[in-house]
Design a protein around this motif. Structure first.
Motif: not given
Length: 298
Positions: A41, A45, A63-64, A256, A259-260, A262-263
């Motif tokens: 977390s 990402k 960012e998450g 991207e 990845g976000l 998942d984050l």
């Protein structure tokens, strides 16, 4: 020979070493997923999407969490969930004690019959559709009461509480109080509850966790987004992020957004569980004692 000078035999040392090894292994198995989720977390990402995060954060990033709290519904749902948890736990604890204390009294007429009725509900219930129709007929849909009243009492928690009263509140204490002119309500308030701190803490924790994590009932009974608990709002954020990633045609943007997504997943897990993790240490000292006495004695 004094007991303090007795040395463990080779077999005892081997047994202790094996116990420590097994406990350490279990600790690592339980602890690693928690560390992994927290580390992911706080990672970038790209590192999360590529699977580079194993133990420590890579490319420290918030960012998450920024994406989670950027949605105004999150802060509102946290306040709503706190309200559900506090109000629901209070109702649960009060009703559980009100049911458990009379059933712990041996002079209650028909105690076995009442206990049988309570136990019956642990094995048989009306089912999902009849329960929904009942909540609808009572005009509880889309109101906070839809999440508070249908789960007002857990029979298992009531049984644990009743058993705790049986094990820790002697009849002689009641007789002495009655000789001094103490009625049942005053005895419960002045004597029973002060002696029942461990079991009250245990059932409050059980109920609090249940209310904080409630999701399915809110999904069934709530249509107004302003009444959504945190778990339901976090679910919608995660679904939106996944749908957006799936709809993107550009491969770079898709990667991207994936990845976000998942984050976000790991950040949402931390946001949803952190409040309970912070509360648990304050009731942990009561937890083992209350559960053991309430579940095994009586």
């Amino acid at each position: 020979m004094e007991q303090g000078n007795i040395k463990d035999s080779g077999g005892d040392r081997l047994f202790n070493a094996a116990n420590y090894a097994v406990m350490i292994l279990i600790l690592l198995i339980v602890l690693y997923p928690v560390v992994f989720v927290v580390s992911s977390s706080f990672s970038a990402k790209e590192a999360v999407a590529s699977g580079k995060v194993l133990l420590l954060p890579i490319g420290f990033s918030l960012e998450g969490y920024q994406a989670v709290f950027r949605d105004p519904a999150v802060l509102r749902s946290i306040a709503v969930s706190i309200g559900y948890t506090v109000a629901g736990t209070f109702i649960n604890v009060v009703l559980t004690i009100m049911a458990a204390y009379p059933l712990s009294r041996r002079d209650l007429k028909g105690r076995g019959w009442f206990m049988g009725l309570f136990a019956f509900t642990m094995f048989f219930n009306g089912g999902l559709i009849p329960t929904y129709l009942l909540v609808k007929d009572l005009n509880l849909l889309d109101t906070p009461w839809a999440l508070l009243l249908p789960t007002a009492v857990s029979i298992w928690n009531m049984v644990i509480t009743r058993t705790y009263f049986n094990a820790t509140i002697p009849d002689e204490l009641l007789e002495a109080a009655q000789m001094d002119g103490c009625n049942d309500l005053l005895f419960l308030w002045k004597v029973v509850l002060p002696l029942s701190g461990p079991i009250v803490a245990v059932i409050a924790l059980y109920y609090g966790v249940e209310h904080w994590n409630q999701y399915f009932n809110a999904l069934m009974y709530m249509k107004n987004p302003k009444l959504y608990p945190l778990q339901l709002v976090l679910r919608e954020i995660l679904i939106r992020s996944q749908v957006t990633a799936d709809m993107m045609g550009d491969s770079k943007q898709m990667a991207e957004l994936a990845g976000l997504s998942d984050l976000l997943k790991y950040s949402l897990i931390v946001v949803a569980t952190a409040p309970l993790m912070l509360v648990y240490p304050f009731v942990q000292r009561y937890f083992v004692r209350g559960v053991m006495i309430g579940a095994l004695k009586g």
